[in-house]
Design an enzyme around this catalytic site. Structure first.
Site, short mmCIF file in Angstrom:
data_model
loop_
_atom_site.label_atom_id
_atom_site.label_comp_id
_atom_site.label_asym_id
_atom_site.label_seq_id
_atom_site.Cartn_x
_atom_site.Cartn_y
_atom_site.Cartn_z
N GLU A 175 25.77 36.11 35.15
CA GLU A 175 25.90 36.01 36.60
C GLU A 175 24.70 35.32 37.22
OE1 GLU A 175 28.75 39.51 38.13
OE2 GLU A 175 26.74 40.22 37.70
N CYS A 231 19.14 33.19 42.09
CA CYS A 231 18.63 34.13 41.09
C CYS A 231 19.40 33.86 39.79
CB CYS A 231 18.86 35.56 41.58
SG CYS A 231 18.38 36.81 40.39
N CYS A 255 20.60 41.98 27.64
CA CYS A 255 19.14 42.14 27.61
C CYS A 255 18.78 43.21 26.60
CB CYS A 255 18.65 42.54 29.00
SG CYS A 255 16.85 42.69 29.11
N CYS A 285 15.81 48.98 30.00
CA CYS A 285 15.36 49.75 31.17
C CYS A 285 16.49 50.67 31.65
CB CYS A 285 14.92 48.81 32.29
SG CYS A 285 13.54 47.76 31.84
N CYS A 326 18.82 49.74 34.91
CA CYS A 326 19.31 48.37 35.09
C CYS A 326 20.66 48.13 34.40
CB CYS A 326 18.27 47.40 34.53
SG CYS A 326 18.71 45.67 34.76
N CYS A 338 19.17 43.34 42.88
CA CYS A 338 18.36 43.49 41.67
C CYS A 338 18.93 44.57 40.77
CB CYS A 338 16.93 43.91 42.02
SG CYS A 338 16.08 42.75 43.04
N1 SAH Z 1 13.72 41.31 32.69
C1 SAH Z 1 13.00 40.81 33.81
C2 SAH Z 1 13.90 40.06 34.75
C3 SAH Z 1 14.90 40.92 35.50
S1 SAH Z 1 14.44 40.87 37.13
C4 SAH Z 1 12.26 41.93 34.48
O1 SAH Z 1 12.42 43.06 34.05
O2 SAH Z 1 11.46 41.70 35.37
C5 SAH Z 1 15.33 42.12 37.86
C6 SAH Z 1 14.43 43.02 38.69
O3 SAH Z 1 15.23 44.05 39.23
C7 SAH Z 1 13.38 43.69 37.82
O4 SAH Z 1 12.23 43.94 38.56
C8 SAH Z 1 14.08 44.98 37.51
O5 SAH Z 1 13.21 45.95 37.06
C9 SAH Z 1 14.72 45.30 38.84
N2 SAH Z 1 15.82 46.25 38.74
C10 SAH Z 1 16.58 46.51 37.66
N3 SAH Z 1 17.51 47.44 37.96
C11 SAH Z 1 17.33 47.75 39.25
C12 SAH Z 1 18.01 48.64 40.13
N4 SAH Z 1 19.03 49.37 39.73
N5 SAH Z 1 17.57 48.70 41.40
C13 SAH Z 1 16.53 47.93 41.83
N6 SAH Z 1 15.87 47.08 41.04
C14 SAH Z 1 16.26 46.99 39.77
#
Ligand code: SAH
Length: 352
Positions: free
Chosen positions: A91, A104, A111, A115, A118, A332
């Protein structure tokens, strides 16, 4: 096997054409067509027909299909689900601001980072994207929407530093004056904290903005939500960020997801301020976006405000990120490589 032509830099394309006995200026012509969104060599009308046919025998031009497009009723944000040539899906999200259009992008199918909050990591890593597949998300979003992208954020699905070489090649091609010509100052790259790669990136001295997904200042709670912390703990990561700043002169930006009862304690705000003290840093507070599988909840507005106030009282600048496209799960951490209904057509799997 035919080569993926959009993953080549202009210089590499020049070498290939030289090997085919073609004059140097052809590379520039083809590069321009490709980065203007051409889908077939046939469209390149300033090339002789015989050459177009020859090129077709040597190269492929990637063209993703729009498997689904959703437009937010709230703010016009557009989310695309692209089906790639092997059937996998990723996406991207196109956002309009008063200063222009940002996209974005995803850097991987799925991935590996795991985390806990996410959606992109559910199901693990399938494969890394080629430079062409990252570029295509821009070229074809522009083609479909009629908008011009001026800012690129590598914050979609995947860990960009886990796909280091392809991401850097993508940025080199993106940056090229004969191509899409988007300057590094208009690019942000987000990482969960792969320390050796942060240091490797620092050596390149690019003018992009590095964002680090921190989400907690203490190892115990960070390791509980981000497995990467067990390998590169908070202090090691922050030390790499200090080195990054020293080597590039670019201020690092930190993303901090506010999760109820997990990352929003006042003591964590104080510890974060202490750890970032003296560092040229900016903190972006992101109230957790809902991902149904995680069982985690966003912090209350009051908790976010309190956290921000504590940081600022300690001299750390912090902003609360505005949420765009929340009605279409475009925020995000909500991007997925799959959605219901696509499964029959290709490899895309069912999302939640
Ligand atoms: N893998 C990279 C790129 C992904 S960026 C990274 O971790 O930075 C996506 C951003 O959204 C990251 O900061 C991630 O931690 C954040 N994110 C992931 N899940 C989220 C959620 N449920 N709510 C808010 N932010 C989230």
């Amino acid at each position: 096997m035919r080569e993926d032509v959009k993953s080549l830099t202009l210089e590499e394309l020049g070498q290939r054409l030289k090997a085919l006995g073609e004059p140097g200026f052809r590379a520039k012509q083809i590069f321009k067509w490709l980065h203007g969104g051409a889908e077939r060599f046939d469209e390149m009308t300033n090339l002789p027909a015989a050459l177009r046919e020859r090129l077709d025998g040597c190269f492929t031009i990637t063209v993703p299909k729009i498997a689904r497009k959703q437009v937010s009723k709230l703010d016009g944000t557009v989310k695309y689900l692209w089906q790639l040539s092997d059937g996998n899906c990723v996406e991207s999200v196109l956002m309009q601001y008063h200063h222009g259009c940002s996209i974005c992008l995803s850097s991987e199918v799925g991935c590996a980072m795991g985390c806990k909050f996410c959606a992109s990591t559910i199901g693990g890593l399938v494969r890394r994207l080629a430079p062409s597949e990252m570029l295509d998300q821009i070229l074809f979003a522009e083609k479909d929407s009629g908008m011009t992208v001026s800012n690129v954020v590598l914050m979609g699905i995947g860990e960009p530093l886990d796909n280091f070489d392809n991401v850097l090649k993508f940025l080199e091609i993106l940056n090229h004056p004969e191509g899409r010509n988007i300057g590094m100052r208009h690019v942000s790259l987000s990482t969960c904290g792969l320390v050796p790669k942060i240091l490797e990136l620092a050596k390149r001295k690019l003018q992009l903005t590095l964002s680090v997904s921190l989400h907690s200042p203490d190892d115990e709670s960070r390791s509980a939500i981000m497995p990467v912390n067990k390998i590169y703990p908070v202090d090691v990561l922050l030390d790499a960020c200090r080195k990054y700043f020293a080597m590039t002169g670019r201020r690092v930006s930190f993303e901090y997801t506010m999760i109820d009862g997990v990352s929003d304690h006042e003591a964590q705000a104080r510890l974060l301020a202490e750890k970032l003290g003296g560092m040229a840093a900016h903190v972006n507070l992101i109230p957790l976006n809902a991902v149904s599988e995680t069982g985690l909840r966003a912090s209350s507005r009051e908790a976010v405000r309190r956290f921000q106030t504590i940081l600022e009282e300690h001299g750390v600048t912090a902003t609360v990120r505005r949420t765009l496209g929340s009605d279409i799960d475009a925020s995000c951490g909500q991007l997925r490589r799959a959605y219901e209904g696509i499964k029959e057509e290709g490899k895309c799997e069912r999302g939640a």
